[in-house]
Design a protein around this motif. Sequence first.
Motif, PDB file in Angstrom:
ATOM      1  N   ARG A 111     -21.243 -11.885 -15.775  1.00  0.00           N
ATOM      2  CA  ARG A 111     -21.027 -13.031 -14.869  1.00  0.00           C
ATOM      3  C   ARG A 111     -20.436 -12.562 -13.544  1.00  0.00           C
ATOM      4  N   SER A 112     -19.507 -11.645 -13.602  1.00  0.00           N
ATOM      5  CA  SER A 112     -18.877 -11.123 -12.394  1.00  0.00           C
ATOM      6  C   SER A 112     -19.899 -10.383 -11.521  1.00  0.00           C
ATOM      7  N   ILE A 114     -23.099 -10.862 -11.407  1.00  0.00           N
ATOM      8  CA  ILE A 114     -24.000 -11.872 -10.822  1.00  0.00           C
ATOM      9  C   ILE A 114     -23.320 -12.530  -9.636  1.00  0.00           C
ATOM     10  N   GLU A 115     -22.067 -12.889  -9.799  1.00  0.00           N
ATOM     11  CA  GLU A 115     -21.321 -13.556  -8.726  1.00  0.00           C
ATOM     12  C   GLU A 115     -21.217 -12.661  -7.490  1.00  0.00           C
ATOM     13  N   ILE A 116     -21.000 -11.378  -7.698  1.00  0.00           N
ATOM     14  CA  ILE A 116     -20.823 -10.445  -6.577  1.00  0.00           C
ATOM     15  C   ILE A 116     -22.158 -10.116  -5.901  1.00  0.00           C
ATOM     16  N   TYR A 118     -25.443 -11.442  -6.567  1.00  0.00           N
ATOM     17  CA  TYR A 118     -26.535 -12.412  -6.471  1.00  0.00           C
ATOM     18  C   TYR A 118     -26.032 -13.832  -6.234  1.00  0.00           C
ATOM     19  N   LYS A 119     -24.925 -13.950  -5.532  1.00  0.00           N
ATOM     20  CA  LYS A 119     -24.304 -15.252  -5.300  1.00  0.00           C
ATOM     21  C   LYS A 119     -25.241 -16.222  -4.575  1.00  0.00           C
TER      22      LYS A 119
END
Length: 163
Positions: A111-112, A114-116, A118-119
């Motif tokens: 999840r982290s 993806i957030e970093i 592919y936000k």
Amino acid sequence: MSDCASGRRVAHSAPFQFSYFKAFMKSLFAYLLLISLFILPVFGVPSDIEKAFEKKFPEVVEPEWEKESNGSWEATFKRDGVEFRVDFDSDGNWVETEHDVTIDQLPPEVRSAIEIKYKAHEIRDIEAVDSPTHGKFYDVEFQQGAEKKDVMFSLEGKVLDPI
């Protein structure tokens, strides 16, 4: 145009002809559907593929089978309320097992990542995948505008090379 009993010529309207065509197409579709329902059970899944499935998943009884356009076979079954898809190549070799997951089901590291990285992208689909050649990973399909992109993440959140 055709002759009727009174000797007058009668024009058939397009809707009249279309209704016959429509009825014919419905009948043809139903006939082909019935045939397709019986072809797979009659010819069946090749025995080497069934044996490979039974060896890998001995607890699964009567999966649903579908032959893919590339000649491989996909079995679908449910375990604990989750639908799994398992692919075997035409020689009966296990290719992969996958099932859909939500972003909340991903490990925090994934999840982290993806957030970093592919936000700005919209998540379209997430699958947990197990493969004999690549092990366990997550396949996340992103969309940004018209562009779709599949990214594979290790369980630790590292982006894997395209498979």
